[in-house]
Design a protein around this motif. Structure first.
Motif, PDB file in Angstrom:
ATOM      1  N   THR A  19      -2.362  -1.911  -4.831  1.00 40.56           N
ATOM      2  CA  THR A  19      -2.819  -0.834  -5.724  1.00 40.56           C
ATOM      3  C   THR A  19      -2.491   0.552  -5.175  1.00 40.56           C
ATOM      4  O   THR A  19      -1.881   1.367  -5.862  1.00 40.56           O
ATOM      5  CB  THR A  19      -4.345  -0.941  -5.940  1.00 40.56           C
ATOM      6  OG1 THR A  19      -4.672  -2.318  -6.078  1.00 40.56           O
ATOM      7  CG2 THR A  19      -4.774  -0.191  -7.179  1.00 40.56           C
ATOM      8  N   LYS A  50      -0.964  -9.907  -5.614  1.00 40.54           N
ATOM      9  CA  LYS A  50      -2.244 -10.471  -5.157  1.00 40.54           C
ATOM     10  C   LYS A  50      -2.097 -11.943  -4.796  1.00 40.54           C
ATOM     11  O   LYS A  50      -2.826 -12.441  -3.936  1.00 40.54           O
ATOM     12  CB  LYS A  50      -3.302 -10.324  -6.258  1.00 40.54           C
ATOM     13  CG  LYS A  50      -3.898  -8.940  -6.320  1.00 40.54           C
ATOM     14  CD  LYS A  50      -5.028  -8.905  -7.331  1.00 40.54           C
ATOM     15  CE  LYS A  50      -5.435  -7.473  -7.620  1.00 40.54           C
ATOM     16  NZ  LYS A  50      -6.103  -7.350  -8.923  1.00 40.54           N
ATOM     17  N   THR A  51      -1.166 -12.667  -5.460  1.00 38.85           N
ATOM     18  CA  THR A  51      -1.012 -14.088  -5.133  1.00 38.85           C
ATOM     19  C   THR A  51      -0.546 -14.268  -3.690  1.00 38.85           C
ATOM     20  O   THR A  51      -0.713 -15.327  -3.115  1.00 38.85           O
ATOM     21  CB  THR A  51      -0.020 -14.818  -6.074  1.00 38.85           C
ATOM     22  OG1 THR A  51       1.250 -14.207  -5.961  1.00 38.85           O
ATOM     23  CG2 THR A  51      -0.480 -14.797  -7.508  1.00 38.85           C
ATOM     24  N   ARG A  52       0.072 -13.227  -3.113  1.00 38.05           N
ATOM     25  CA  ARG A  52       0.417 -13.330  -1.687  1.00 38.05           C
ATOM     26  C   ARG A  52      -0.573 -12.533  -0.832  1.00 38.05           C
ATOM     27  O   ARG A  52      -0.265 -12.132   0.290  1.00 38.05           O
ATOM     28  CB  ARG A  52       1.857 -12.939  -1.409  1.00 38.05           C
ATOM     29  CG  ARG A  52       2.329 -11.604  -1.875  1.00 38.05           C
ATOM     30  CD  ARG A  52       3.576 -11.165  -1.125  1.00 38.05           C
ATOM     31  NE  ARG A  52       4.854 -11.500  -1.692  1.00 38.05           N
ATOM     32  CZ  ARG A  52       5.805 -12.143  -1.005  1.00 38.05           C
ATOM     33  NH1 ARG A  52       5.591 -12.505   0.221  1.00 38.05           N
ATOM     34  NH2 ARG A  52       6.965 -12.382  -1.565  1.00 38.05           N
ATOM     35  N   ASN A  53      -1.736 -12.289  -1.401  1.00 36.99           N
ATOM     36  CA  ASN A  53      -2.828 -11.608  -0.707  1.00 36.99           C
ATOM     37  C   ASN A  53      -2.437 -10.207  -0.245  1.00 36.99           C
ATOM     38  O   ASN A  53      -2.835  -9.747   0.813  1.00 36.99           O
ATOM     39  CB  ASN A  53      -3.311 -12.436   0.498  1.00 36.99           C
ATOM     40  CG  ASN A  53      -3.461 -13.889   0.140  1.00 36.99           C
ATOM     41  OD1 ASN A  53      -4.083 -14.228  -0.875  1.00 36.99           O
ATOM     42  ND2 ASN A  53      -2.860 -14.774   0.918  1.00 36.99           N
ATOM     43  N   ASP A  71      -2.680  -6.380  -1.289  1.00 37.39           N
ATOM     44  CA  ASP A  71      -3.292  -5.434  -2.208  1.00 37.39           C
ATOM     45  C   ASP A  71      -2.360  -4.232  -2.352  1.00 37.39           C
ATOM     46  O   ASP A  71      -2.288  -3.378  -1.478  1.00 37.39           O
ATOM     47  CB  ASP A  71      -4.666  -5.009  -1.676  1.00 37.39           C
ATOM     48  CG  ASP A  71      -5.357  -4.052  -2.652  1.00 37.39           C
ATOM     49  OD1 ASP A  71      -4.781  -3.793  -3.734  1.00 37.39           O
ATOM     50  OD2 ASP A  71      -6.450  -3.571  -2.338  1.00 37.39           O
ATOM     51  N   PRO A  74      -1.409 -19.239  -5.982  1.00 40.21           N
ATOM     52  CA  PRO A  74      -2.069 -18.405  -4.974  1.00 40.21           C
ATOM     53  C   PRO A  74      -2.466 -19.280  -3.785  1.00 40.21           C
ATOM     54  O   PRO A  74      -2.538 -20.494  -3.921  1.00 40.21           O
ATOM     55  CB  PRO A  74      -3.302 -17.867  -5.696  1.00 40.21           C
ATOM     56  CG  PRO A  74      -3.542 -18.788  -6.833  1.00 40.21           C
ATOM     57  CD  PRO A  74      -2.234 -19.434  -7.172  1.00 40.21           C
ATOM     58  N   ILE A 121       1.249  -5.347  -9.367  1.00 40.97           N
ATOM     59  CA  ILE A 121       0.024  -5.368  -8.551  1.00 40.97           C
ATOM     60  C   ILE A 121      -0.651  -6.737  -8.651  1.00 40.97           C
ATOM     61  O   ILE A 121      -1.088  -7.304  -7.644  1.00 40.97           O
ATOM     62  CB  ILE A 121      -0.934  -4.237  -8.996  1.00 40.97           C
ATOM     63  CG1 ILE A 121      -0.325  -2.879  -8.607  1.00 40.97           C
ATOM     64  CG2 ILE A 121      -2.322  -4.396  -8.355  1.00 40.97           C
ATOM     65  CD1 ILE A 121      -1.087  -1.684  -9.125  1.00 40.97           C
ATOM     66  N   GLU A 122      -0.688  -7.284  -9.867  1.00 42.74           N
ATOM     67  CA  GLU A 122      -1.344  -8.575 -10.100  1.00 42.74           C
ATOM     68  C   GLU A 122      -0.644  -9.703  -9.333  1.00 42.74           C
ATOM     69  O   GLU A 122      -1.270 -10.494  -8.634  1.00 42.74           O
ATOM     70  CB  GLU A 122      -1.321  -8.864 -11.612  1.00 42.74           C
ATOM     71  CG  GLU A 122      -2.387  -9.797 -12.109  1.00 42.74           C
ATOM     72  CD  GLU A 122      -3.777  -9.450 -11.619  1.00 42.74           C
ATOM     73  OE1 GLU A 122      -4.146  -8.265 -11.628  1.00 42.74           O
ATOM     74  OE2 GLU A 122      -4.491 -10.402 -11.190  1.00 42.74           O
ATOM     75  N   ARG A 123       0.696  -9.735  -9.446  1.00 45.32           N
ATOM     76  CA  ARG A 123       1.463 -10.811  -8.799  1.00 45.32           C
ATOM     77  C   ARG A 123       1.430 -10.692  -7.274  1.00 45.32           C
ATOM     78  O   ARG A 123       1.452 -11.689  -6.571  1.00 45.32           O
ATOM     79  CB  ARG A 123       2.916 -10.781  -9.263  1.00 45.32           C
ATOM     80  CG  ARG A 123       3.094 -11.123 -10.716  1.00 45.32           C
ATOM     81  CD  ARG A 123       3.546 -12.584 -10.886  1.00 45.32           C
ATOM     82  NE  ARG A 123       3.926 -12.814 -12.250  1.00 45.32           N
ATOM     83  CZ  ARG A 123       5.147 -12.618 -12.715  1.00 45.32           C
ATOM     84  NH1 ARG A 123       6.121 -12.247 -11.897  1.00 45.32           N
ATOM     85  NH2 ARG A 123       5.406 -12.816 -13.973  1.00 45.32           N
TER      86      ARG A 123
END
Lengths: 262, 144
Positions: free
Chosen positions: A26, A19-22, A24, A117, A15-17
């Motif tokens: 979750t 986010k670097t490609r925008n 979400d 990011p 989930i965290e990684r």
């Protein structure tokens, strides 16, 4: 496509990684894990039913042998019920597997930890700059003018024959193009890449294999008459050579090079 | 552009070696640009510019002197096991266990922009000079 056991083992990291490609992830990651749980529970139920059915089949045989007809018939009825239950479970299991697959198709690859990011190409990190930027003479022109002046590439003729974006290379322009193709192929050959000339059209399975389908549906030319797609890049037919293949460790690395107009 | 010529390199690699291979592939493309005498730069793509299936991508861009801008001519990516999972492309490890391979690919190179940069960067008052590495393929060393 990510593997469910990997997602389960590294849920927070995934989930965290993402986010670097925008992206979400979750909600979808949670949905995937819930479905995967359902799949496991259903499988367990199916396994239990199967072992119960086997048990009963054995008992029926024994009952018939020892002349207990009435009891045997009763057990037979039970066996039929179990069969029905098992069929309906199998159906829901297939549905779960399909839903899970559809969700997995929607999750992009997990970026490597060194991926910065950012939103667009403006946020790309320039890591190296090499070579001298030439000082052009005063009469220098952009390539479209040069292509016209020296009769190398004809953009308008391409428009007449096909449409915009289909230029025609002519004379020394065509020769230069062919020279570049041969140069690139020879250089790859010398670096140990085996050359292949792949088909320029692929079936749906190949499109799914390299991930052009279903994510980029509509971005490949589709030919309904033959249910084939025109390749967007040689990556598709070349990588698909290895679809459904089991390699040996000593086969690595496999290196292919291919020229395609695409 | 709807149709363009491209030479593509693809590697199927052991998961532990795929990042080493990605570097080797970038080196290969860099050597092509050096031999063509084109100024270039290497960009590590940010998350927002990364393709759906890639875990890490390097773009190579050449400088177009007449347009005074950098043009992308190659994208080299490691997909790790993302493509292999869909492709069901696996290998047997030393314990006899089946594992997914890693796949990589890159353009080496995409032609239209290389052509554009060659024409622009090599133009002189006498004509367009052909890089030495190409002369044995073209049979001429200048376009006049």
């Amino acid at each position: 496509m990510l593997q469910t056991p990997f997602i389960r083992a590294h849920k927070d990291l995934v989930i965290e990684r993402l986010k670097t490609r925008n992206f979400d992830g979750t909600e979808i990651i949670n949905q995937i894990l819930v479905l995967d749980d359902d799949r496991k529970v259903t499988q367990q139920k199916l396994d239990n039913l199967l072992s119960e059915s086997n048990q009963i089949a054995k008992q029926i045989g024994e009952l018939f042998k020892s002349g207990k007809q009435a009891e045997a018939v009763e057990f037979k009825q039970k066996a039929a019920e179990l069969k029905e239950q098992s069929a309906s479970l199998k159906e829901s299991q297939n549905k779960i597997a399909e839903d899970l697959q559809q969700l997995l198709y929607q999750v992009p690859n997990v970026p490597n930890e060194i991926v910065p990011p950012g939103k667009s190409d403006e946020d790309n990190e320039i890591i190296l700059e090499q070579g001298l930027i030439p000082n052009l003479y005063d009469g220098a022109k952009p390539h479209w003018d040069l292509a016209k002046d020296f009769n190398l590439i004809d953009f308008e003729l391409g428009v007449k024959i096909t449409g915009a974006g289909f230029p025609i290379y002519k004379g020394k322009g065509a020769k230069l193009q062919r020279a570049l193709i041969n140069f690139f192929l020879d250089e790859a050959d010398q670096s140990g890449y085996e050359e292949v000339i792949p088909p320029l059209m692929v079936n749906e399975a190949s499109g799914f294999g390299t991930g052009q389908l279903p994510d980029k549906e509509g971005q490949m030319y589709y030919m309904p008459a033959d249910d084939l797609y025109m390749i967007p890049t040689a990556e598709v037919p070349i990588t698909n050579i290895y679809r459904d293949v089991i390699l040996k460790e000593e086969d690595f690395p496999i290196k292919n090079v291919g020229y395609t107009p695409c | 552009m709807h149709q363009f010529d491209k030479v593509e390199i693809v590697q199927i690699q052991h998961p532990e070696k795929s990042y080493e291979t990605l570097d080797v592939m970038v080196e290969h493309v860099k050597s092509l640009l050096t031999k063509l005498g084109l100024p270039y730069r290497v960009a590590k793509l940010c998350g927002g510019d990364l393709g759906f299936t890639a875990a890490l991508t390097f773009d190579l861009e050449v400088y177009s002197a007449a347009q005074e801008k950098w043009l992308e001519v190659s994208s080299i990516s490691n997909f790790e096991s993302f493509q292999a999972n869909r492709l069901k492309c696996r290998y047997k490890d030393s314990d006899g266990k089946t594992q997914l391979v890693h796949t990589l690919n890159g353009s080496a190179l995409a032609l239209p922009r290389i052509m554009a940069a060659l024409l622009e960067n090599n133009q002189t008052a006498e004509g367009i000079k052909i890089p030495e590495a190409l002369v044995k393929y073209t049979g001429f060393d200048i376009i006049q």
